[in-house]
Write an enzyme that holds these catalytic residues in place. Structure first.
Site, PDB file in Angstrom:
ATOM      1  N   ARG A 256       0.830  -1.197   0.000  1.00 35.73           N
ATOM      2  CA  ARG A 256       0.000   0.000   0.000  1.00 35.73           C
ATOM      3  C   ARG A 256       0.865   1.247   0.000  1.00 35.73           C
ATOM      4  NH1 ARG A 256      -4.226   0.700   4.127  1.00 35.73           N
ATOM      5  NH2 ARG A 256      -2.430   0.354   5.449  1.00 35.73           N
TER       6      ARG A 256
ATOM      7  N   SER B  70       7.582  -5.050   7.249  1.00 42.10           N
ATOM      8  CA  SER B  70       7.109  -5.976   8.282  1.00 42.10           C
ATOM      9  C   SER B  70       7.886  -7.272   8.335  1.00 42.10           C
ATOM     10  CB  SER B  70       5.630  -6.238   8.068  1.00 42.10           C
ATOM     11  OG  SER B  70       4.967  -5.011   7.980  1.00 42.10           O
TER      12      SER B  70
ATOM     13  N   ASP C 194       5.460  -3.255  11.160  1.00 41.62           N
ATOM     14  CA  ASP C 194       3.997  -3.041  11.159  1.00 41.62           C
ATOM     15  C   ASP C 194       3.409  -2.990  12.575  1.00 41.62           C
ATOM     16  OD1 ASP C 194       4.533  -5.765  11.428  1.00 41.62           O
ATOM     17  OD2 ASP C 194       3.027  -6.431   9.994  1.00 41.62           O
TER      18      ASP C 194
HETATM   19  C1  BGC Z   1       7.568 -10.699  10.776  1.00 43.74           C
HETATM   20  C2  BGC Z   1       7.327  -9.492  11.661  1.00 43.74           C
HETATM   21  C3  BGC Z   1       5.955  -8.918  11.372  1.00 43.74           C
HETATM   22  C4  BGC Z   1       4.889  -9.994  11.466  1.00 43.74           C
HETATM   23  C5  BGC Z   1       3.501  -9.481  11.111  1.00 43.74           C
HETATM   24  C6  BGC Z   1       6.433 -11.692  10.935  1.00 43.74           C
HETATM   25  O1  BGC Z   1       6.606 -12.777  10.059  1.00 43.74           O
HETATM   26  O2  BGC Z   1       8.789 -11.307  11.107  1.00 43.74           O
HETATM   27  O3  BGC Z   1       8.312  -8.501  11.465  1.00 43.74           O
HETATM   28  O4  BGC Z   1       5.689  -7.889  12.290  1.00 43.74           O
HETATM   29  O5  BGC Z   1       5.202 -11.061  10.610  1.00 43.74           O
HETATM   30  O6  BGC Z   1       3.448  -8.989   9.819  1.00 43.74           O
END
Ligand code: BGC
Length: 438
Positions: free
Chosen positions: A70, A132, A186
């Site tokens: 996004r 994320s 995130d």
């Molecule tokens: C990632 C995290 C992320 C989470 C939610 C995990 O697989 O390692 O960094 O916050 O997924 O998206």
């Protein structure tokens, strides 16, 4: 006579006594990780804290964490009014996420270009970047990918600064007028977005394709070097999906892990998040069929295919309240599972509830551990900002989490409030960027 599948229910149980041991182990891992010692929790400094609510400006945000990317423009007035958000969704090809840095970030830079073009926006703009995945952050605008999760594998990103990779890709596309000024996870974005108007918010949680929790910690409790960071508190990205001690694992978890692209890693994520819930249900149903308890011992070939049953399917199965699970039956028939009778459909639904109730209880235990580290008796109210399809869409998920908090603290459990926070990773990135640029 015991109810059918009580043996499976026992394998997926996570009773409160066991959960207390899990929480103790979790907090032990938190302390080790904060000290920079060996721990399944990375406890990553984010160089960000809760916002003041006075952050303002017109700021871009990029939200990258799944194949849906996004790009957003946020308008922040900093005077208590709700921010405006204008965004577009773009889709990465499956090939992008397993390609290399140049291909991946090139595609993303072109999405940003298209967003600006569609609106005739000239800029210049500051941009906040939600990435994320686990990042070793070295400052608010610098951070290296530690390891890919969620099945991503693009080469040349691990150990590289993802802000530099994005800025370089923007330059290649002639988009120097977009400057990436901050980087966040995130979970952090979600916490910040809620804390912008809710001062009781001190944790952020994602329960979607992946799972993770961040929380607000005293800077003095962080034993790692923090460069010139001067704030009294900092949000810590725990990367809780990798927590691996005292978990209620069973033979299905072991089988799923062994067949995964990252065996031995992300054990909590593999029990909790949307990428894996459907697969756990498939493994259990295939096992019941192999034991002659479903499908007359001869399951449709489909049940040998990893990934055919998804978290969305589990959601749909749980939502079917008919006695014979009619909707589940047609769902499975539609997927190609011939020979599914009422017995099989009811079983699939039951297993779906068992798998997801355990997921909700583990998710609650992780939040409980993070929040009660600094407030063991829950003397204060705490909002946990939560986003993600598992939390939002799975029937009963939030309720099971709330029930778990009350089992842990019969008098005060309601002081932990998991609150659905939409768009947190987009809005939060914009707020962090605005506070950085100020
Ligand atoms: C990632 C995290 C992320 C989470 C939610 C995990 O697989 O390692 O960094 O916050 O997924 O998206």
């Amino acid at each position: 006579m015991s109810a059918p599948f009580d043996d499976i229910a026992a394998e997926f149980a996570f009773p409160i006594g066991r959960m207390r041991a899990t929480i103790a182990a979790f907090q032990d891992e938190m302390r080790r990780g904060l000290a920079g010692g060996p721990s399944s929790l990375k406890m990553l400094p984010t160089y960000a804290d809760n916002p003041t609510g006075r952050e303002r400006g017109s700021v871009l945000a990029l939200d990258l964490g799944g194949t849906n990317v996004r790009v957003l423009l946020a308008g922040l007035t900093g005077d208590g009014r709700a921010p405006t958000l204008d965004g577009d969704k773009f889709k990465l090809e499956p090939a992008h996420i397993v390609s290399d840095a140049e291909v991946l970030f090139g595609a993303i830079a072109r999405f940003i270009g298209r967003f600006l073009e569609r609106r005739g926006l000239a800029g210049p703009f500051n941009m906040g970047f939600t990435f994320s995945f686990p990042i070793r952050q070295l400052g608010i605008d610098r951070g290296e990918l530690i390891v890919w999760t969620k099945g991503w594998s693009a080469a040349g990103v691990v150990d590289h600064d993802v802000v530099a990779l994005l800025n370089r890709a923007l330059a290649r596309e002639g988009l120097e007028r977009v400057r990436v000024v901050s980087l966040n996870n995130d979970t952090t974005g979600t916490q910040v977005a809620r804390a912008y108007f809710d001062p009781a918010c001190d944790a952020g949680c994602i329960l979607g394709t992946g799972t993770n929790v961040c929380y607000r910690e005293r800077t003095a409790a962080v034993g790692k070097p923090l460069d010139a960071y001067a704030g009294e508190a900092m949000i810590i990205n725990m990367e809780s999906g990798n927590f691996n001690r005292e978990l209620p694992r069973n033979r299905f978890d072991a089988a799923l892990d062994e067949a995964s692209e990252n065996p031995g890693e992300q054990w909590t994520e593999k029990m909790v998040s949307g990428k894996y819930l459907g697969e756990l249900v498939r493994l259990v149903v295939a096992d019941l069929a192999a034991a002659g308890r479903l499908y007359g011992g001869r399951p449709p070939a489909l049940f040998a295919e990893p990934g055919f049953f998804t978290s969305e399917h589990v959601c749909a199965a749980k939502a079917d309240v008919s006695a014979g699970a009619d909707a589940v039956r047609s769902l499975l028939a539609g997927l190609g599972a011939s020979g599914t009778g009422a017995g099989e459909a009811v079983a699939v639904r039951r297993v779906g509830w068992l798998v997801s109730a355990r997921a909700a209880r583990i998710a609650a235990a992780v939040l409980a551990a993070a929040i009660s580290k600094g407030d063991p008796a829950l003397d204060r109210p705490h909002t946990a900002a939560v986003d993600g399809s598992v939390f939002e869409k799975h029937p009963g998920f939030k309720e099971e989490m709330e029930k778990t908090f009350l089992e842990l603290w019969p008098e005060r459990g309601a002081r932990i409030r998991p609150a659905l926070t939409h768009d947190g990773s987009g809005l939060g990135a914009a707020i962090i960027a605005a506070s950085t640029a100020r």
